[in-house]
Structure formats: structure tokens, C-alpha cells
Scaffold this active site. Structure first.
Site, PDB file in Angstrom:
ATOM      1  N   GLY A  31       0.967  -1.219  -0.076  1.00 49.48           N
ATOM      2  CA  GLY A  31      -0.078  -0.015  -0.054  1.00 49.48           C
ATOM      3  C   GLY A  31       0.784   1.115  -0.109  1.00 49.48           C
ATOM      4  CG  HIS A  37       3.309   0.644  -5.350  1.00 51.94           C
ATOM      5  ND1 HIS A  37       3.217   1.724  -4.508  1.00 51.94           N
ATOM      6  CD2 HIS A  37       4.002  -0.396  -4.629  1.00 51.94           C
ATOM      7  CE1 HIS A  37       4.146   1.404  -3.529  1.00 51.94           C
ATOM      8  NE2 HIS A  37       4.343   0.034  -3.586  1.00 51.94           N
ATOM      9  CD  GLN A  61       7.764  -7.467   3.660  1.00 44.75           C
ATOM     10  OE1 GLN A  61       7.229  -7.924   3.030  1.00 44.75           O
ATOM     11  NE2 GLN A  61       8.183  -6.366   3.126  1.00 44.75           N
ATOM     12  CE  LYS A 149      12.845   1.362  -3.671  1.00 46.70           C
ATOM     13  NZ  LYS A 149      12.156   0.868  -2.501  1.00 46.70           N
ATOM     14  CG  ASP A 150      11.853  -3.219  -3.446  1.00 45.72           C
ATOM     15  OD1 ASP A 150      12.540  -3.013  -2.393  1.00 45.72           O
ATOM     16  OD2 ASP A 150      11.176  -2.752  -3.850  1.00 45.72           O
ATOM     17  CB  SER A 185      10.557   4.411  -1.712  1.00 47.55           C
ATOM     18  OG  SER A 185      10.458   3.884  -0.525  1.00 47.55           O
ATOM     19  NE  ARG A 187      10.588   1.178   5.260  1.00 48.83           N
ATOM     20  CZ  ARG A 187      10.400   0.017   4.861  1.00 48.83           C
ATOM     21  NH1 ARG A 187      10.776  -0.652   3.361  1.00 48.83           N
ATOM     22  NH2 ARG A 187       9.908  -0.931   5.552  1.00 48.83           N
TER      23      ARG A 187
HETATM   24  P1  AMP Z   1       6.212  -2.502  -1.689  1.00 45.62           P
HETATM   25  O1  AMP Z   1       4.935  -1.851  -1.516  1.00 45.62           O
HETATM   26  O2  AMP Z   1       7.145  -1.555  -1.184  1.00 45.62           O
HETATM   27  O3  AMP Z   1       6.290  -3.790  -0.994  1.00 45.62           O
HETATM   28  O4  AMP Z   1       6.321  -2.604  -3.167  1.00 45.62           O
HETATM   29  C1  AMP Z   1       5.364  -3.532  -4.074  1.00 45.62           C
HETATM   30  C2  AMP Z   1       5.880  -3.677  -5.412  1.00 45.62           C
HETATM   31  O5  AMP Z   1       6.260  -2.314  -6.260  1.00 45.62           O
HETATM   32  C3  AMP Z   1       7.150  -4.262  -5.209  1.00 45.62           C
HETATM   33  O6  AMP Z   1       7.311  -5.312  -6.280  1.00 45.62           O
HETATM   34  C4  AMP Z   1       8.185  -3.192  -5.503  1.00 45.62           C
HETATM   35  O7  AMP Z   1       9.553  -3.648  -5.964  1.00 45.62           O
HETATM   36  C5  AMP Z   1       7.523  -2.394  -6.406  1.00 45.62           C
HETATM   37  N1  AMP Z   1       7.961  -1.034  -6.419  1.00 45.62           N
HETATM   38  C6  AMP Z   1       8.300  -0.293  -5.406  1.00 45.62           C
HETATM   39  N2  AMP Z   1       8.781   0.853  -5.786  1.00 45.62           N
HETATM   40  C7  AMP Z   1       8.958   0.962  -6.833  1.00 45.62           C
HETATM   41  C8  AMP Z   1       9.304   1.843  -7.961  1.00 45.62           C
HETATM   42  N3  AMP Z   1       9.950   3.112  -7.599  1.00 45.62           N
HETATM   43  N4  AMP Z   1       9.414   1.449  -9.331  1.00 45.62           N
HETATM   44  C9  AMP Z   1       8.890   0.148  -9.533  1.00 45.62           C
HETATM   45  N5  AMP Z   1       8.454  -0.671  -8.788  1.00 45.62           N
HETATM   46  C10 AMP Z   1       8.410  -0.154  -7.517  1.00 45.62           C
END
Ligand code: AMP
Length: 282
Positions: A31, A37, A61, A149-150, A185, A187
Site C-alpha cells: 500500500g 506500484h 518482514q 527497485k527491490d 518509495s 518510505r
Molecule cells: P512495496 O509496497 O514497497 O512492498 O512494493 C510493492 C512492489 O512495488 C514491489 O514489487 C516493489 O519492487 C515495487 N516498487 C516499489 N517501488 C517501485 C518503484 N519506484 N518502481 C517500480 N516498482 C516499485
């Protein structure tokens, strides 16, 4: 868009979609959605008949000293954005249903999960692979979308899918960045205005590696020294790691040859930020 909170309901929806010959895509998220995303969701929409986006702030995690309770949340905005993109299902299971008391089984990718971010976050990736394995078992998607990114995360998930014959096609998509290069991000919202300015140096340092290599520099020690010096100009940044690694094994490389992943993680104010850049050293 339909919102599903119960695992059993999610299983039924997916079973029914499959029975009608639909290809199901899953985009797992925590979220606080941003354009990064949403780029995954938009691609999923193009490539599947039924798009499921999960929003689940996965407690296993996070380690006890991390930001689980402060993790940003923006549910109504997230819902509006997902609806706009034509998502079929928002799956938002409760933490107690995913990890009830007495939960004991974990999926861990040996080795890879202990490198890079795994050094300072030793239980992080088993939390990620376990929750993703659970989501795959509940939804049984044909495709699942992750962000580069990850980088380490998507590599681990590909390994898990292959090792455990999960039969899900993993699609990894490029990092979406802010105007100044900072990787988007959730964050980033922890940063003050001043820290937000400072944060761009992470991507600038990765770009410096690329520029040096493109300019013919072949001495990796010299490159890393220059990157560290650049990052050192911002005393508010505390480096967790800066590394040049093999993009498949995540082992540190000593010599520049073929594709090299430059990866960085750093603490800035209340945030821990990561970024990476794949450079072709020829
Ligand atoms: P998260 O909500 O941070 O767990 O991210 C969910 C998904 O979105 C994961 O597969 C991340 O790698 C992807 N994601 C997060 N930030 C980015 C970004 N800046 N560009 C592309 N994908 C992203």
C-alpha cells in the site's frame, strides 16, 4: 473493483476466474501506492484478464526495531488509483488470518537472502518469500509483477518459484523515479524537505559508476572510492552498504566484466532507502 478481505473468498474468486479460462495477474504491495506500484498494475492490466492487487503490510518482514507500526498508509487514495486502472480485485487480508498465533512454517531462499539487505535485515527476506508463497497459494496467479527497485527481492522470488515449481511467471519491471532520479518509495514520505533534497545523491552515485565505466574506467576500487567520496559529501547519510555485485549471484565482483549491479542502501533521517543500477561493463 471488488475488495476481498477473506482468504476463502479470494480462493473462490480465483478458482472461478480460472474455470472461465481467465489469466490471473497478481501485484503484491504494502500500500501507500505511488507511480512505481501503479506501473506494475498498468502492465498487469495489459497482460492478464483478471488483475488482483494485494495490500498487506506484512508483519513478518519487519524486525522488532523497524517501522511496521509507522509504515505509511493511504487506503482511500490507493483504492481510487486502483479503480482508475481497472483492477478487478483488491485483496486486503487481515494480519491475523495470514499469520495466526502458532504459525510456524517459513519459505527461505538460502544464501541469496543473506546478501546485501539480508546482512542488516537477517529475517526480512524469509518474511517476504513466505508471504509471497502464501499469496501465490491463495490466488494461484499465472503472472506476478515485481519492481526492479527491490532487485534482490525479485531475484529471490524467481529462485523460489523455480525451486518450488510454483508455476508463476514473474515479471520484473524498471524502477520508476522522481524528477531528480530518487527511486519512488513509500518510505520517501518519512523524509523532511531537506532530507528529500539530500536523498537524490543515492541515484547520482549509481549514475556516477555508470559514467565512469562508460568513460573507460576499469578499476573497480577507484570507482567505489569515488562513489563513497561522493556519498561522503552528505554527512546526514549513513551508508548500510554500497556494493558492486554479480546480478545473478549477488556475490561482490572484483573485476569489471559483463553486467554488474551497483546497489546501495542508506539510512537518512527516519528512512532506510535502497537503490540499484545495472551497468553493462562490456
Ligand atoms: P512495496 O509496497 O514497497 O512492498 O512494493 C510493492 C512492489 O512495488 C514491489 O514489487 C516493489 O519492487 C515495487 N516498487 C516499489 N517501488 C517501485 C518503484 N519506484 N518502481 C517500480 N516498482 C516499485
Amino acid at each position: 473493483m471488488r475488495e476481498i478481505r477473506k482468504k476463502s473468498e479470494m480462493v473462490l474468486f480465483a478458482r472461478n476466474a480460472r474455470a472461465h479460462g481467465k489469466r490471473i495477474a497478481l501485484v503484491p504491495t504494502m500500500g501507500a501506492l505511488h507511480e512505481g506500484h501503479l506501473s506494475l498494475v498498468a502492465e498487469a492490466r495489459k497482460r492478464a484478464d483478471a488483475v488482483v492487487v494485494s495490500i498487506f503490510v506484512n508483519p513478518i518482514q519487519f524486525s522488532p526495531n523497524e517501522d511496521l507500526n509507522k509504515y505509511p498508509r493511504s487506503l482511500s487514495r490507493d483504492k481510487a488509483a486502483l479503480k482508475e486502472l481497472g483492477v478487478d480485485i483488491l485483496f486486503r487480508p487481515a494480519a491475523e488470518s495470514m499469520f495466526p498465533p502458532g504459525f510456524k512454517s517459513y519459505v527461505e531462499v538460502d544464501g541469496l537472502s543473506k546478501k546485501l539487505c539480508g546482512r542488516s535485515r537477517p529475517t526480512h527476506f524469509r518474511g517476504v518469500t513466505t508471504v509471497v508463497a502464501k499469496l501465490f497459494n491463495i490466488i494461484r496467479p499465472d503472472l506476478a509483477f515485481f519492481g526492479l527497485k527491490d532487485y534482490q527481492q525479485q531475484l529471490l522470488i524467481k529462485q523460489m518459484v523455480s525451486d518450488l515449481d510454483l508455476g508463476v511467471e514473474i515479471v520484473a519491471l524498471p524502477t520508476v523515479r522522481e524528477f531528480d532520479g530518487l527511486a519512488m518509495s513509500s518510505r520517501n514520505s518519512y523524509l523532511t524537505a531537506k532530507e528529500r533534497q539530500t536523498a537524490q545523491i543515492l541515484y547520482r552515485s549509481l549514475c556516477l559508476a555508470q559514467q565512469l565505466i562508460a568513460g573507460g574506467e576499469r578499476d573497480l576500487n577507484r570507482i567505489m572510492y569515488k562513489l563513497r567520496s561522493l556519498l561522503g559529501t552528505e554527512p546526514s547519510i549513513r551508508l548500510d552498504y554500497l556494493a558492486a555485485v554479480d546480478p545473478e549471484t549477488l556475490e561482490e565482483v572484483k573485476k569489471l566484466r559483463g553486467k554488474v549491479l551497483f546497489a546501495v542502501a542508506a539510512y537518512l533521517g527516519k528512512a532506510r532507502l535502497i537503490d540499484n543500477l545495472l551497468v553493462d561493463a562490456g
